[in-house]
Write a protein that holds these residues in place. Structure first.
Motif, PDB file in Angstrom:
ATOM      1  N   ILE A 104     -13.283 -72.094 111.179  1.00  0.00           N
ATOM      2  CA  ILE A 104     -12.128 -72.670 110.470  1.00  0.00           C
ATOM      3  C   ILE A 104     -10.834 -72.086 110.985  1.00  0.00           C
ATOM      4  CG2 ILE A 104     -11.004 -72.843 108.221  1.00  0.00           C
ATOM      5  CD1 ILE A 104     -13.802 -72.944 106.988  1.00  0.00           C
ATOM      6  N   VAL A 105     -10.861 -70.741 111.156  1.00  0.00           N
ATOM      7  CA  VAL A 105      -9.638 -70.094 111.683  1.00  0.00           C
ATOM      8  C   VAL A 105      -9.348 -70.601 113.094  1.00  0.00           C
ATOM      9  CG1 VAL A 105      -8.624 -67.877 112.329  1.00  0.00           C
ATOM     10  CG2 VAL A 105      -9.930 -68.084 110.220  1.00  0.00           C
ATOM     11  N   LYS A 106     -10.400 -70.752 113.874  1.00  0.00           N
ATOM     12  CA  LYS A 106     -10.201 -71.248 115.237  1.00  0.00           C
ATOM     13  C   LYS A 106      -9.631 -72.670 115.206  1.00  0.00           C
ATOM     14  CE  LYS A 106     -12.757 -71.929 119.544  1.00  0.00           C
ATOM     15  NZ  LYS A 106     -14.084 -71.853 120.210  1.00  0.00           N
ATOM     16  N   THR A 107     -10.065 -73.478 114.229  1.00  0.00           N
ATOM     17  CA  THR A 107      -9.547 -74.846 114.103  1.00  0.00           C
ATOM     18  C   THR A 107      -8.070 -74.822 113.712  1.00  0.00           C
ATOM     19  OG1 THR A 107     -11.735 -75.593 113.478  1.00  0.00           O
ATOM     20  CG2 THR A 107      -9.887 -77.061 112.973  1.00  0.00           C
ATOM     21  N   TRP A 108      -7.755 -73.876 112.795  1.00  0.00           N
ATOM     22  CA  TRP A 108      -6.343 -73.753 112.389  1.00  0.00           C
ATOM     23  C   TRP A 108      -5.473 -73.355 113.569  1.00  0.00           C
ATOM     24  CZ3 TRP A 108      -6.983 -70.652 107.199  1.00  0.00           C
ATOM     25  CH2 TRP A 108      -7.523 -71.490 106.214  1.00  0.00           C
ATOM     26  N   ALA A 152     -17.127 -78.443 105.347  1.00  0.00           N
ATOM     27  CA  ALA A 152     -17.070 -78.143 103.911  1.00  0.00           C
ATOM     28  C   ALA A 152     -16.246 -76.913 103.641  1.00  0.00           C
ATOM     29  CB  ALA A 152     -18.495 -77.960 103.376  1.00  0.00           C
ATOM     30  N   GLY A 153     -16.470 -75.875 104.467  1.00  0.00           N
ATOM     31  CA  GLY A 153     -15.692 -74.649 104.261  1.00  0.00           C
ATOM     32  C   GLY A 153     -14.229 -74.886 104.517  1.00  0.00           C
ATOM     33  N   GLN A 154     -13.945 -75.660 105.531  1.00  0.00           N
ATOM     34  CA  GLN A 154     -12.552 -75.916 105.830  1.00  0.00           C
ATOM     35  C   GLN A 154     -11.891 -76.676 104.683  1.00  0.00           C
ATOM     36  OE1 GLN A 154     -12.011 -78.041 109.451  1.00  0.00           O
ATOM     37  NE2 GLN A 154      -9.747 -77.970 109.382  1.00  0.00           N
ATOM     38  N   GLY A 155     -12.670 -77.659 104.086  1.00  0.00           N
ATOM     39  CA  GLY A 155     -12.104 -78.389 102.964  1.00  0.00           C
ATOM     40  C   GLY A 155     -11.868 -77.488 101.774  1.00  0.00           C
ATOM     41  N   MET A 181     -16.743 -66.080 101.046  1.00  0.00           N
ATOM     42  CA  MET A 181     -17.205 -66.971 102.085  1.00  0.00           C
ATOM     43  C   MET A 181     -17.267 -66.250 103.427  1.00  0.00           C
ATOM     44  SD  MET A 181     -15.247 -70.551 101.160  1.00  0.00           S
ATOM     45  CE  MET A 181     -16.008 -71.328 102.568  1.00  0.00           C
ATOM     46  N   ALA A 182     -16.293 -65.373 103.676  1.00  0.00           N
ATOM     47  CA  ALA A 182     -16.307 -64.634 104.953  1.00  0.00           C
ATOM     48  C   ALA A 182     -17.503 -63.677 105.039  1.00  0.00           C
ATOM     49  CB  ALA A 182     -15.002 -63.871 105.129  1.00  0.00           C
ATOM     50  N   SER A 183     -17.879 -63.091 103.882  1.00  0.00           N
ATOM     51  CA  SER A 183     -19.017 -62.169 103.903  1.00  0.00           C
ATOM     52  C   SER A 183     -20.343 -62.911 103.979  1.00  0.00           C
ATOM     53  CB  SER A 183     -18.988 -61.281 102.662  1.00  0.00           C
ATOM     54  OG  SER A 183     -19.072 -62.079 101.497  1.00  0.00           O
ATOM     55  N   GLU A 184     -20.389 -64.120 103.341  1.00  0.00           N
ATOM     56  CA  GLU A 184     -21.640 -64.850 103.346  1.00  0.00           C
ATOM     57  C   GLU A 184     -21.878 -65.556 104.670  1.00  0.00           C
ATOM     58  OE1 GLU A 184     -21.484 -67.451 100.055  1.00  0.00           O
ATOM     59  OE2 GLU A 184     -21.899 -65.878  98.550  1.00  0.00           O
TER      60      GLU A 184
END
Length: 538
Positions: free
Chosen positions: A529-533, A494-497, A518-521
């Motif tokens: 997500i960053v790792k997926t990117w 969901a976050g990635q989307g 989102m990064a703080s929560e």
């Protein structure tokens, strides 16, 4: 230093951070416990010092059995235990005969081996006697340690070859302590009376500095003054001074009289035998010891006839004498009368006056006594109320002199002297001892050290709790629970989307704000997500 990726991943997970926080809390609690135990550490005191290695090993073994903690001090020559258990440990160790000391006594004879030779038995007996004598000498307050060496020669059947035993004593005195001549003489006689046929003159006493102590006592005896005699003179003089001051003090005051006495004693012993004869008294007053009287009488007739042989011849016939005219005839011979002799003897023995007297004078007689007394001026108050010092009147001086004579036992015929002086005493300024401030007193310093120790312990515990334990506990309590396994994948997709849809839906500022939120929560979702990117561009 490069941290492995798996370790970094473990620390980023909720379980890893929770374990790290728990370890931190445990470390803080351990530090706090160490501080508390340091504050509760008991105060140690010396149990024994200057003991032999054998006694030290036995004492340590007994302390281990009694569960008493101990530690060494002063380079291992002192054994220390907690202060509250010092007396208990000493009594329990004393009940077991510890410490025994460096000397062995007659307990050495208890461990005799079967088949020991006579020489070995004699050596053990001598060692035991030396140890017992050393223990007796060490019981003196001034003696720290003692060693006794006995030289006991073998017995011989020949009188000319017999030798006297000798003894040598080495004393280690306490610092600052000395032995007087009387104490040295007591040690010498103690050794001499403990060893058979040992004369006091064969005992040598030496101190730890190599000083020969027995020479002083022997020199005093050679000078004619025994230590006991010197003490007797001192005691007698002090007794005279005490009697004088006790009878004068109520009159002039305890601090207003000083007296000194010098006694000349005669310690010579004398014996005298006297035999005296008194002059003869009158005969009537004298006693008759014996009387003898003898009397003899002797009676005999005068001899008749013609001496010679004619007396044995028969008489001649009688014839008439022829006489001339006018002559008288011769007279006939008349026999003489018998004579009597009387002899008397009388012997009278009278008793002779005789006196036999035996006189024995003991030593310690007083030959002469000299006393000097100084009396202070008396205090009086003048009209202005000022205290002034005035001399004693002649009557008061005479009264004090008479009292002193009675107290000292004044004897003019003996040659005693007395000098009473009335003089003002020199007043000395009282020595002012400054009061020690309360913060310099040892009790205050000890109390301050104990109080500071507990305060430091309390501050350390509070700081550790507020700065370390409390934040760690707070983070540990606020840490969110771990989501289920499928929940993380759903959030990641969901976050990635959402992140992927951000550029087409909103402007750049809104997208940046959304990404930061989102990064703080949930930083884990963003990280995934960053790792997926990053993985998709490889």
């Amino acid at each position: 230093m490069v941290v492995p990726a798996n370790v970094m991943d473990f620390t980023r997970t909720a379980g890893g951070r929770k374990i790290i926080l728990m370890l931190g809390v445990a470390a803080v609690i351990a530090v706090m416990a160490a501080v508390w135990m340091w504050g509760r550490q008991p105060d140690y005191r010396v149990l024994f010092s200057n003991f032999s290695d054998r006694d030290g090993g036995e004492i340590v073994a007994q302390l281990d059995k009694m569960n008493i903690p101990y530690k060494y001090a002063e380079g291992g020559v002192a054994l220390m235990v907690p202060a509250d258990r010092v007396h208990d440990a000493r009594l329990k160790l004393a009940a077991q005969g510890l410490p025994k000391g460096g000397n062995v006594g007659f307990e050495l004879m208890e461990n005799q081996k079967l088949g020991a030779s006579q020489f070995l038995e004699q050596v053990n007996f001598q060692r035991a006697m030396e140890g017992e004598l050393a223990r007796s000498i060490e019981s003196l307050s001034a003696v720290q340690a003692a060693r006794v060496h006995l030289a006991m020669p073998k017995d011989s059947v020949f009188v000319s070859e017999q030798k006297q035993p000798t003894a040598s004593v080495l004393l280690n005195l306490h610092p600052g302590r000395v032995l007087d001549a009387q104490q040295v003489s007591a040690i010498v006689h103690l050794i001499a009376s403990s060893v058979p046929e040992l004369s006091p003159k064969n005992v040598t006493v030496v101190d730890q500095n190599g000083n020969l102590l027995t020479d002083t006592a022997r020199a005093a005896s050679a000078n004619g003054m025994d230590p006991s005699q010197i003490k007797y003179i001192q005691d007698y003089q002090q007794n005279v001074v005490k009697r004088i001051e006790s009878i004068i003090s109520p009159i002039v005051g305890a601090e207003n009289v000083r007296a000194e006495a010098t006694a000349d004693m005669d310690f010579s012993h004398s014996e005298q035998a006297v035999e005296s004869y008194k002059p003869n008294q009158t005969a009537d007053a004298m006693a008759i010891r014996s009387q003898q009287t003898s009397e003899s009488m002797n009676g005999s007739a005068n001899p008749a006839g013609v001496p010679g042989a004619l007396t044995n011849q028969p008489p001649a016939p009688a014839t008439a004498p022829i006489t001339a005219p006018g002559q008288k005839p011769p007279a006939a011979a008349v026999p003489a009368a018998p004579t009597t002799t009387t002899h008397k003897d009388s012997t009278v023995n009278y008793e002779v006056d005789k006196t036999i007297q035996y006189v024995q004078k003991a030593g310690g007689g007083l030959k002469r006594l000299s006393v000097a007394v100084v009396v202070n001026y008396k205090k009086s108050v003048d009209k202005s109320g000022k205290v002034v010092m005035k001399p004693l009147s002649p009557a008061e001086t005479a009264q004090i002199t008479n009292l002193v004579k009675e107290a000292m036992g004044y004897n003019q015929e003996r040659g005693d002297t007395l000098n009473v002086v009335n003089s003002p005493f020199a007043s000395e300024a009282p020595e002012t001892i400054p009061d020690v401030p309360m913060w310099k007193q040892p009790e205050t310093i000890e109390l301050g050290m104990q109080t500071g120790k507990y305060l430091l312990m309390a501050v350390a515990l509070v700081v550790l709790y507020l700065k370390a334990a409390k934040p760690l506990l707070k983070k540990l309590s606020e840490m969110p629970a771990l989501p289920p396994p499928g929940h993380n994948a759903h959030l990641q997709h969901a976050g990635q989307g959402e992140l992927m849809a951000l550029p087409g839906q909103r402007n750049y500022q809104e997208n940046l704000t959304r990404a930061q939120k989102m990064a703080s929560e949930d930083p884990r979702v963003v990280a995934n997500i960053v790792k997926t990117w990053v993985g998709s561009h490889e």
